[in-house]
Write a protein that holds these residues in place. Sequence first.
Motif, PDB file in Angstrom:
ATOM      1  N   MET A 201     -62.101  19.159  -7.730  1.00 24.54           N
ATOM      2  CA  MET A 201     -61.663  18.179  -8.719  1.00 24.54           C
ATOM      3  C   MET A 201     -60.384  17.466  -8.256  1.00 24.54           C
ATOM      4  SD  MET A 201     -62.083  16.561 -11.516  1.00 24.54           S
ATOM      5  CE  MET A 201     -63.423  17.482 -12.259  1.00 24.54           C
ATOM      6  N   ASP A 202     -59.457  18.250  -7.668  1.00 19.13           N
ATOM      7  CA  ASP A 202     -58.198  17.643  -7.239  1.00 19.13           C
ATOM      8  C   ASP A 202     -58.407  16.582  -6.162  1.00 19.13           C
ATOM      9  OD1 ASP A 202     -56.006  19.243  -8.662  1.00 19.13           O
ATOM     10  OD2 ASP A 202     -57.258  20.836  -7.824  1.00 19.13           O
ATOM     11  N   VAL A 203     -59.345  16.822  -5.268  1.00 19.17           N
ATOM     12  CA  VAL A 203     -59.588  15.839  -4.222  1.00 19.17           C
ATOM     13  C   VAL A 203     -60.183  14.561  -4.804  1.00 19.17           C
ATOM     14  CG1 VAL A 203     -61.916  16.659  -3.655  1.00 19.17           C
ATOM     15  CG2 VAL A 203     -60.536  15.532  -1.905  1.00 19.17           C
ATOM     16  N   VAL A 204     -60.957  14.676  -5.881  1.00 22.76           N
ATOM     17  CA  VAL A 204     -61.511  13.493  -6.539  1.00 22.76           C
ATOM     18  C   VAL A 204     -60.393  12.685  -7.193  1.00 22.76           C
ATOM     19  CG1 VAL A 204     -63.091  12.680  -8.321  1.00 22.76           C
ATOM     20  CG2 VAL A 204     -63.718  14.635  -6.908  1.00 22.76           C
ATOM     21  N   ILE A 205     -59.466  13.386  -7.859  1.00 22.73           N
ATOM     22  CA  ILE A 205     -58.338  12.706  -8.494  1.00 22.73           C
ATOM     23  C   ILE A 205     -57.490  11.997  -7.445  1.00 22.73           C
ATOM     24  CG2 ILE A 205     -56.302  12.995  -9.947  1.00 22.73           C
ATOM     25  CD1 ILE A 205     -57.563  15.540 -11.045  1.00 22.73           C
ATOM     26  N   LEU A 206     -57.202  12.720  -6.361  1.00 18.69           N
ATOM     27  CA  LEU A 206     -56.414  12.125  -5.279  1.00 18.69           C
ATOM     28  C   LEU A 206     -57.109  10.901  -4.708  1.00 18.69           C
ATOM     29  CD1 LEU A 206     -54.042  12.216  -3.274  1.00 18.69           C
ATOM     30  CD2 LEU A 206     -55.383  13.808  -1.878  1.00 18.69           C
ATOM     31  N   GLY A 207     -58.421  10.999  -4.520  1.00 17.45           N
ATOM     32  CA  GLY A 207     -59.172   9.874  -3.989  1.00 17.45           C
ATOM     33  C   GLY A 207     -59.123   8.667  -4.908  1.00 17.45           C
ATOM     34  N   ALA A 208     -59.252   8.898  -6.212  1.00 20.56           N
ATOM     35  CA  ALA A 208     -59.194   7.786  -7.169  1.00 20.56           C
ATOM     36  C   ALA A 208     -57.830   7.119  -7.144  1.00 20.56           C
ATOM     37  CB  ALA A 208     -59.513   8.298  -8.573  1.00 20.56           C
ATOM     38  N   ALA A 209     -56.771   7.921  -7.062  1.00 17.94           N
ATOM     39  CA  ALA A 209     -55.418   7.364  -7.032  1.00 17.94           C
ATOM     40  C   ALA A 209     -55.160   6.580  -5.751  1.00 17.94           C
ATOM     41  CB  ALA A 209     -54.383   8.483  -7.177  1.00 17.94           C
ATOM     42  N   MET A 210     -55.644   7.113  -4.633  1.00 17.96           N
ATOM     43  CA  MET A 210     -55.372   6.478  -3.344  1.00 17.96           C
ATOM     44  C   MET A 210     -56.216   5.226  -3.133  1.00 17.96           C
ATOM     45  SD  MET A 210     -53.078   8.187  -1.528  1.00 17.96           S
ATOM     46  CE  MET A 210     -53.492   7.670   0.127  1.00 17.96           C
ATOM     47  N   VAL A 211     -57.470   5.255  -3.561  1.00 19.50           N
ATOM     48  CA  VAL A 211     -58.416   4.200  -3.204  1.00 19.50           C
ATOM     49  C   VAL A 211     -58.285   2.964  -4.092  1.00 19.50           C
ATOM     50  CG1 VAL A 211     -60.875   3.616  -3.126  1.00 19.50           C
ATOM     51  CG2 VAL A 211     -60.063   5.772  -2.154  1.00 19.50           C
ATOM     52  N   SER A 212     -58.025   3.153  -5.384  1.00 17.03           N
ATOM     53  CA  SER A 212     -58.104   2.036  -6.333  1.00 17.03           C
ATOM     54  C   SER A 212     -57.207   0.846  -5.970  1.00 17.03           C
ATOM     55  CB  SER A 212     -57.824   2.516  -7.752  1.00 17.03           C
ATOM     56  OG  SER A 212     -56.568   3.138  -7.851  1.00 17.03           O
TER      57      SER A 212
END
Length: 504
Positions: free
Chosen positions: A1-12
């Motif tokens: 889950m944490d990697v998904v959150i990090l990905g959303a924050a970084m990519v958007s």
Amino acid sequence: MDVVILGAAMVSPWLAAVVAGVLSRAKLTPHTVGVSASAITGVGLLAVALLSIFSSTTSADTRTIEFGALQWDPLALIMALLVLGLSMLIQVFALRYLRGDARQTWFILCTNIVTGFTIFLVCAATVTAFVVAWIGAGAALVALLATYRQLNQAQDGIRRTALRFGIADSGLLIGLAIVLVAAGGDVPLNEVASQVIEMPLPLQFLVAALLVVSALARSSQIPFHGWLPFTLAAPTPVSALMHAGVVNAGAILLLRFSETVSLHQSVMIVIFLAGSATVVYASAVRLVRPDVKGRLVFSTMAQMGFMIMTCGLGLYAAAIFHLVAHSLFKSTLFLSAGTGMREHTIDRNLPVTVPTSRVVVVASTAVAVLAPVASLIAAKTMFAPNITDAELGLFVFVALTLGVTLGAGLLTHFSLQSLTLGIVVTSAVSFGYTVAIHLFGLVLDVANSGIGAPSWLLIIPAVGLIGVEVLARARTRNSTLRELVYTRSLSATISRSSLSKGLI
């Protein structure tokens, strides 16, 4: 889950920048480009917020989780939400503010690039990643300042910013290159101190000093403050993003390298003194600025000085709390600068203040001292009984500044209504500040440094701020010191290039 959150924050933000670039090349209107980019940023914000809530309800684990050169911890979460939220709001504001402006697309692109690098910065887990994000955020800010680069004043601000960032960041590169060479490769941020402590004493001081210089320059602190006051040619959305986000990076650097800069108390004292000098200097200059944005700029410098002061004391939880609070507060002020101008015009037409009597002076002083002190004592007793000397000193300093503000307000307009309102607001702020600092430290799990500047040094900025207030309220016209401070403060806001060109 944490990697998904990090990905959303970084990519958007990067996705928003790419989409904005593609749509602009497709000859769509800048307004359409702006709507699309802000929507993507908003979706990223919503995803991070919802996923973080879901993650917190399914797991109580708040440890730092690393993904290669990136990490996700409570600080990264708070900063990601803050940066994405402010970026989205400022982009939405710019849809109306910059409608029809030829540089609107440039603003959209640069804003999302600044946002992307800033999130990268707070999520960096290694020295190399941090350096790339730091340099990228600085370069993106310079590009953002070039929104109206055809203006002479804008060119002056760009040159000043690029020069100071270039010099300070070169020092950062040298200092961290020493660490990388000593370690034989990339180093996690939490292991930098262990590498530095193995170096000879002169190298330890050199690395720490270069880190501090870069942090002071990015947050516009003395003696590297000569760039922020000359960025007023940037449009209001740029100023809002810069003052609410980018100038806060100095505290992020000091926090991520806190174990390194706190190896020696002398380095922490330097940090504290630089912040203290900036607080007093910016507070004095702010009083003589005739324009709203100019006052906001020097208010930001003073607030950043207070934030750096708290870092110098080793109180990083308080510094990050101040960072978040200032970002929200200052972005609101910049985006409502037009309303502030109208209110200032109304204030100028108010009746002249009637000279106060001795009874009013005594009553105002007593209330200004007792209200914040009593509230802080109550909050400390209830929520933070076992605080350090540094925390106690900070709370006393906050009580002093609140008391000066309350006293000045009561001396200007003393009435039962102003007295009651002043006591209620001051008590609420002082009580709330103590409670918020305590809770913020628990939530973020940010450890305060055991080695910081001595708390008695808070006497220096306290005396300076009281002196500025006394000089500002002095009624005599023959005060040499008052005239000297006034002229020096006024000249500090004027560019020499403007004087030489006869623009002023």
